[in-house]
Each structure stands twice: as C-alpha cells, then as structure tokens.
Design a protein around this motif. Sequence first.
Motif, PDB file in Angstrom:
ATOM      1  N   GLY A  90       0.850  -1.192   0.000  1.00 52.83           N
ATOM      2  CA  GLY A  90       0.000   0.000   0.000  1.00 52.83           C
ATOM      3  C   GLY A  90       0.885   1.241   0.000  1.00 52.83           C
ATOM      4  N   LEU A  91       0.246   2.393   0.128  1.00 53.43           N
ATOM      5  CA  LEU A  91       0.962   3.667  -0.001  1.00 53.43           C
ATOM      6  C   LEU A  91       2.180   3.788   0.925  1.00 53.43           C
ATOM      7  N   PHE A  92       2.056   3.300   2.130  1.00 49.24           N
ATOM      8  CA  PHE A  92       3.112   3.463   3.127  1.00 49.24           C
ATOM      9  C   PHE A  92       4.393   2.726   2.732  1.00 49.24           C
ATOM     10  N   ASP A  98       5.183   2.969  -8.641  1.00 52.74           N
ATOM     11  CA  ASP A  98       4.007   2.409  -7.993  1.00 52.74           C
ATOM     12  C   ASP A  98       3.513   3.367  -6.891  1.00 52.74           C
ATOM     13  N   TRP A  99       4.456   3.868  -6.074  1.00 52.12           N
ATOM     14  CA  TRP A  99       4.083   4.807  -5.004  1.00 52.12           C
ATOM     15  C   TRP A  99       3.495   6.087  -5.600  1.00 52.12           C
ATOM     16  N   ARG A 100       4.125   6.618  -6.672  1.00 48.62           N
ATOM     17  CA  ARG A 100       3.628   7.878  -7.264  1.00 48.62           C
ATOM     18  C   ARG A 100       2.192   7.714  -7.759  1.00 48.62           C
ATOM     19  N   THR A 263      -1.734   5.727  15.828  1.00 48.50           N
ATOM     20  CA  THR A 263      -1.126   7.060  15.871  1.00 48.50           C
ATOM     21  C   THR A 263      -2.108   8.086  16.425  1.00 48.50           C
ATOM     22  N   THR A 264      -3.324   8.082  15.875  1.00 52.02           N
ATOM     23  CA  THR A 264      -4.323   9.049  16.332  1.00 52.02           C
ATOM     24  C   THR A 264      -4.677   8.746  17.792  1.00 52.02           C
ATOM     25  N   ALA A 265      -4.747   7.456  18.137  1.00 49.38           N
ATOM     26  CA  ALA A 265      -5.097   7.085  19.511  1.00 49.38           C
ATOM     27  C   ALA A 265      -4.055   7.604  20.502  1.00 49.38           C
ATOM     28  N   THR A 314       0.796  18.507  22.597  1.00 51.29           N
ATOM     29  CA  THR A 314       0.823  17.081  22.942  1.00 51.29           C
ATOM     30  C   THR A 314       1.677  16.317  21.934  1.00 51.29           C
ATOM     31  N   MET A 315       1.487  16.613  20.644  1.00 51.08           N
ATOM     32  CA  MET A 315       2.249  15.871  19.625  1.00 51.08           C
ATOM     33  C   MET A 315       3.719  16.322  19.576  1.00 51.08           C
ATOM     34  N   ARG A 316       4.001  17.493  20.151  1.00 49.99           N
ATOM     35  CA  ARG A 316       5.421  17.861  20.286  1.00 49.99           C
ATOM     36  C   ARG A 316       6.055  16.955  21.343  1.00 49.99           C
ATOM     37  N   GLY A 323       9.926   9.033  15.193  1.00 49.65           N
ATOM     38  CA  GLY A 323      10.965   9.270  14.197  1.00 49.65           C
ATOM     39  C   GLY A 323      10.682   8.345  13.037  1.00 49.65           C
ATOM     40  N   THR A 324      11.507   8.414  12.011  1.00 52.42           N
ATOM     41  CA  THR A 324      11.352   7.427  10.950  1.00 52.42           C
ATOM     42  C   THR A 324      12.716   7.067  10.357  1.00 52.42           C
ATOM     43  N   GLY A 325      12.733   6.005   9.564  1.00 46.88           N
ATOM     44  CA  GLY A 325      14.001   5.500   9.058  1.00 46.88           C
ATOM     45  C   GLY A 325      14.070   5.521   7.541  1.00 46.88           C
ATOM     46  N   ARG A 326      15.283   5.605   7.039  1.00 53.02           N
ATOM     47  CA  ARG A 326      15.544   5.476   5.605  1.00 53.02           C
ATOM     48  C   ARG A 326      16.886   4.768   5.442  1.00 53.02           C
ATOM     49  N   ARG A 327      17.206   4.395   4.187  1.00 56.65           N
ATOM     50  CA  ARG A 327      18.502   3.777   3.905  1.00 56.65           C
ATOM     51  C   ARG A 327      19.218   4.629   2.858  1.00 56.65           C
ATOM     52  N   ASN A 348      15.120  11.708  14.174  1.00 59.94           N
ATOM     53  CA  ASN A 348      14.587  11.559  15.522  1.00 59.94           C
ATOM     54  C   ASN A 348      13.659  12.733  15.893  1.00 59.94           C
ATOM     55  N   PHE A 349      12.351  12.558  15.595  1.00 61.55           N
ATOM     56  CA  PHE A 349      11.397  13.644  15.868  1.00 61.55           C
ATOM     57  C   PHE A 349      11.241  13.881  17.371  1.00 61.55           C
ATOM     58  N   TRP A 350      11.275  12.811  18.133  1.00 63.40           N
ATOM     59  CA  TRP A 350      11.150  12.932  19.605  1.00 63.40           C
ATOM     60  C   TRP A 350      12.192  13.930  20.128  1.00 63.40           C
ATOM     61  N   SER A 392       5.475  12.379   3.549  1.00 60.91           N
ATOM     62  CA  SER A 392       4.851  12.777   4.819  1.00 60.91           C
ATOM     63  C   SER A 392       3.419  12.244   4.868  1.00 60.91           C
ATOM     64  N   CYS A 393       2.791  12.394   6.028  1.00 60.51           N
ATOM     65  CA  CYS A 393       1.507  11.730   6.275  1.00 60.51           C
ATOM     66  C   CYS A 393       0.397  12.221   5.350  1.00 60.51           C
ATOM     67  N   ILE A 394      -0.209  11.298   4.640  1.00 64.21           N
ATOM     68  CA  ILE A 394      -1.328  11.672   3.760  1.00 64.21           C
ATOM     69  C   ILE A 394      -2.588  11.913   4.587  1.00 64.21           C
TER      70      ILE A 394
HETATM   71  C1  HEM Z   1      -1.994  11.649  14.854  1.00 63.91           C
HETATM   72  C2  HEM Z   1      -2.102  10.862  13.820  1.00 63.91           C
HETATM   73  C3  HEM Z   1      -1.008  10.546  12.821  1.00 63.91           C
HETATM   74  C4  HEM Z   1       0.339  10.752  12.924  1.00 63.91           C
HETATM   75  C5  HEM Z   1       1.104  11.375  14.075  1.00 63.91           C
HETATM   76  C6  HEM Z   1       0.927  10.258  11.687  1.00 63.91           C
HETATM   77  C7  HEM Z   1       2.287  10.333  11.381  1.00 63.91           C
HETATM   78  C8  HEM Z   1       2.843   9.970  10.168  1.00 63.91           C
HETATM   79  C9  HEM Z   1       4.230  10.151   9.798  1.00 63.91           C
HETATM   80  C10 HEM Z   1       5.296  10.780  10.685  1.00 63.91           C
HETATM   81  C11 HEM Z   1       4.389   9.676   8.548  1.00 63.91           C
HETATM   82  C12 HEM Z   1       5.681   9.668   7.728  1.00 63.91           C
HETATM   83  C13 HEM Z   1       6.414   8.355   7.894  1.00 63.91           C
HETATM   84  C14 HEM Z   1       7.721   8.313   7.143  1.00 63.91           C
HETATM   85  O1  HEM Z   1       8.189   9.322   6.606  1.00 63.91           O
HETATM   86  O2  HEM Z   1       8.330   7.240   7.131  1.00 63.91           O
HETATM   87  C15 HEM Z   1       3.113   9.162   8.106  1.00 63.91           C
HETATM   88  C16 HEM Z   1       2.872   8.583   6.883  1.00 63.91           C
HETATM   89  C17 HEM Z   1       1.669   8.057   6.516  1.00 63.91           C
HETATM   90  N1  HEM Z   1       0.480   8.133   7.227  1.00 63.91           N
HETATM   91 FE1  HEM Z   1       0.185   9.042   8.989  1.00 63.91          FE
HETATM   92  N2  HEM Z   1      -0.055   9.749  10.896  1.00 63.91           N
HETATM   93  C18 HEM Z   1      -1.256   9.911  11.543  1.00 63.91           C
HETATM   94  C19 HEM Z   1      -2.517   9.567  11.081  1.00 63.91           C
HETATM   95  C20 HEM Z   1      -2.748   8.962   9.866  1.00 63.91           C
HETATM   96  C21 HEM Z   1      -4.064   8.618   9.347  1.00 63.91           C
HETATM   97  C22 HEM Z   1      -5.390   8.943  10.044  1.00 63.91           C
HETATM   98  C23 HEM Z   1      -3.853   7.975   8.163  1.00 63.91           C
HETATM   99  C24 HEM Z   1      -4.843   7.395   7.184  1.00 63.91           C
HETATM  100  C25 HEM Z   1      -6.078   7.110   7.395  1.00 63.91           C
HETATM  101  C26 HEM Z   1      -2.424   7.922   7.928  1.00 63.91           C
HETATM  102  C27 HEM Z   1      -1.822   7.331   6.833  1.00 63.91           C
HETATM  103  C28 HEM Z   1      -0.481   7.463   6.511  1.00 63.91           C
HETATM  104  C29 HEM Z   1       0.108   6.934   5.284  1.00 63.91           C
HETATM  105  C30 HEM Z   1      -0.610   6.111   4.220  1.00 63.91           C
HETATM  106  C31 HEM Z   1       1.461   7.300   5.276  1.00 63.91           C
HETATM  107  C32 HEM Z   1       2.494   7.006   4.182  1.00 63.91           C
HETATM  108  C33 HEM Z   1       2.449   8.120   3.159  1.00 63.91           C
HETATM  109  C34 HEM Z   1       3.388   7.888   1.967  1.00 63.91           C
HETATM  110  O3  HEM Z   1       4.396   7.208   2.120  1.00 63.91           O
HETATM  111  O4  HEM Z   1       3.100   8.457   0.905  1.00 63.91           O
HETATM  112  N3  HEM Z   1      -1.788   8.531   8.981  1.00 63.91           N
HETATM  113  N4  HEM Z   1       2.171   9.359   9.120  1.00 63.91           N
END
Ligand code: HEM
Length: 444
Positions: A90-92, A98-100, A263-265, A314-316, A323-327, A348-350, A392-394
Amino acid sequence: MPRLAPGPRANPLIGHLPLATSSHIAGEWQRLHLDWGDTFSLRFGPPLIGRRLTVTRTPEAIGQILGARSPFTKTGHPFFEAFRDVLGTGLFSAYGEDWRFQRRVLSPLFTAKQSAAYAPLVRRRAEEAVARWIAAERPLSLRSEVLRLTLVIVTDLLFGAGRDDLADRLERHFQTVSAYIIERAFGPLVLPRRTPLPHIRRQERAVREVYALVDEVLAGATADEDSFIGRLRLAEDPDTGRRVTDAEIRDQVLVFVAAGHDTTATALTMALQLLGMHPEVQSDAADEVAALGPVETAEDAQRLRLTTAVMDETMRLYPSAPGTGRRAAEDAVVDGWDVPAGTMAYTNFWSLHRHPDLYPHPEAFRPQRFVDVPATDRPRHTYLPFGAGPRSCIGAHTAVLEMQLILATVLARAEVVALTRDTPVRSDITLTPSVPLPVRFRRR
Ligand code: HEM
C-alpha cells in the motif's frame, strides 16, 4: 576512510545492540544526543557486517534525509521491507512509480475539503463514547477507551458506518500483526514465515484474519459508496485514467488501519491525559469550546485556538511517530558527517521536539507556545509530527480534524480527571503509553 559521526563505545562483537533493546528507544536515544550531539552513529552486530545507523535531530539534516531529492530511500530499509512482506504494498510501503501512482489516486480522498466530509461521523462516535464514559462512573483505562474510539472511527471511514463487528475483529488481530512486523524487521533471528513454530503460526493466522476481513468487505456487492472503499473503487489516476484493482484496495485498507489508528489514539490519549494533569489548561480550553457553541464542522474546528494548541503541544511532547528510518542509496553527508551507501538513517522527531534551542523548557507542557506561534508558522522542519517531504503523512488533515472534534466534544460534555501523573511510554515504530492511564469523566 569515511568520517562517521561519533557515538558511544561499541561492544567488539555485537556493537550497540544493547541500546536497541530498550522498550522506549526514542527516550534512550535522547540520552545519547545529550552525550554525543545532534548526530551520532551506532552499529548493530559485528564490525564490517553489522548494520550501521546514523541518528540525527537537526531540522536541516532531517529535511535533507526526508526531502524530495534525497539520497535516502525506504527501499531496502528493514522495517519497510518487513511491512511490505506482511501487509503488502500500500501507499506506506510502496516505492518508485508504484508509489507515485498510488499517491496521485489517493490524495483527493484526504484533502482538507474531503476530510471535512468525515466530520459528522467522527462527531457521532465521539458523542457516543463520551456519554458512555460519563455513565461509567468508575475509573476507566484512557488508553483502551481511546484506542477503541479511533478504531471504530477508522472502520466507519473505511467500510461504512456501523460495522462494529469488523472493529472487534481488527482489534483482536491487529496488535499481533504489528508486533510480527517489528519482530521480522529488527528481531535477532528472522525465520521463514512458513516455519511450523506455534508463535509464528499464531502470527500468520492473525495476518490471514485481517486479509480475510477486508476481502469479505470487498467481495460484498454492497460496499457503502460513501465509504473509503466505495470511493477508492471509483477513483482513477488523474494522469493516466488507470483504476485501482481490488487487490490494491485491500493493501491500501490495511495500511490505513496500520498507519491511522494507533497514531491518532496515542495523540488523543496523551492530550486528554495532559488536560487531566493540568486542570487550569483544561478549564480554559473548556471555556473556549463553550464560547464557540457546538463544534460540529471543520469550519467550527478552525476557530479552536487553545484546543488546537493543546493537540499540537501534545504531539510535540509525544509524537506518535517518534521518528522514521531510511537507507542511504548512495554515499551521503548528514550534518557534516559521512554516511556510506547502505547505512540506515533515523530522523529523531522525539529529540527534535525536545531540542532546547527550538523549545525553551522542552519537557514542560505549555500549549501557549502554539497559541503564540501556531504549528503552521514555525520555522521549517522544526515541528514534524506528520513527517516531512513527499512521504509525509497523507492522513494529516483527517487526523487533525478528528482529534479537534473529539477533544471539543469531550471538553463540552465532561471534565477529565487524571488518576495518575505517571505517564511512561513505549516506542518502537510508534509511540504508545505503556500503562492503562486510569481516568474518570465527570459530567460538566
Ligand atoms: C496523529 C495521527 C497521525 C500521525 C502522528 C501520523 C504520522 C505519520 C508520519 C510521521 C508519517 C511519515 C512516515 C515516514 O516518513 O516514514 C506518516 C505517513 C503516513 N500516514 Fe500518517 N499519521 C497519523 C494519522 C494517519 C491517518 C489517520 C492515516 C490514514 C487514514 C495515515 C496514513 C499514513 C500513510 C498512508 C502514510 C504514508 C504516506 C506515503 O508514504 O506516501 N496517517 N504518518
């Protein structure tokens, strides 16, 4: 010889493996930043063959690693590879073209305007939950209650309203699936998925269960047209007109449950806990909500200055993705240090969010800082709960609106009384409270 960032002394055989066994890795590495500076390097395993990792917390270096033209990628990173293996592409976890394609098709479902359409559903679930919490008249586990609420919301969004049976089944299996992915990404011994050991069989069964659940919904001719699945079936690539197949939709749905629910929880749980611990902030935020009248739409939510600042602060302090990882796909330089091709990088976002140069008194909960300078006006890459760059987060708009509406609903109806001030967290890929966090909700 490459000039690697400094780091603590390594065990000659296993390198820094003991530093990766903490249940709160983000906190452990924060200590290393204090000793070794904004960027340090570690090695997991023996010299030459151990995995190398560079950890950084400066806004510039993080922007460079996650930016559009970065030499760093998700490809070949153990976590994203394990995620792909278990939950598909999937997108993540997708890469390249494929991602684009996926991002082009999915983006219209997550715009601010589209997220606004989800408001009534979120409000309905929030009202139901708060009424139940008030009626309970006994201490509740904030962590479990909020997790359940965000899970029913995500299932409503994905599958259409009222499928609590699906939420029950997801709740039963998803924790097992998440733990399985982490074990396969970072565990000391990764066995083939078909290995006939009881714990692997149990984990594989959980994976099959979540796949079967989504397939059932996809097979039903009645997928609610207003649901996410319904919309995805109609969506097409604006560039090529290509439609999404059912197999692709299934992977997408699993990603949204995985990335969007825990994440949202965590963010909401910690926001309510912190309000419970800071009654003066809670009372000001409740006054703000009362003055606005019912907060029901995205437009109403935009007028919540202090309540939004509570969420941002709170999210700060507790970024759900610490944080997240890459290679490194090629040799790179991070914060002035060499990072040879193949090295892992961790942004390291924390620790970025606790950098004293960026946030005075970084350990203190002070929502006022986000009233004074809102999240959107802060210097680039200094506040990154939703990551940075093209990956970044969609779901950011959707998540922010969901949290604003839930916080406003709680503040309008109830007072949160925290029964503990001890808020330990665990962190691997995501951050979660490691205790139930008992609270009471008193009718306001
Ligand atoms: C407080 C809630 C959330 C936080 C803190 C959060 C945080 C993040 C972060 C930091 C990333 C980037 C990860 C990376 O660069 O490796 C990410 C990516 C992503 N998030 Fe969220 N997220 C949240 C809620 C959501 C929700 C509600 C959805 C979908 C219903 C979602 C779907 C995704 C997806 C699909 C990606 C990958 C995007 C891509 O690679 O194009 N997230 N999220």
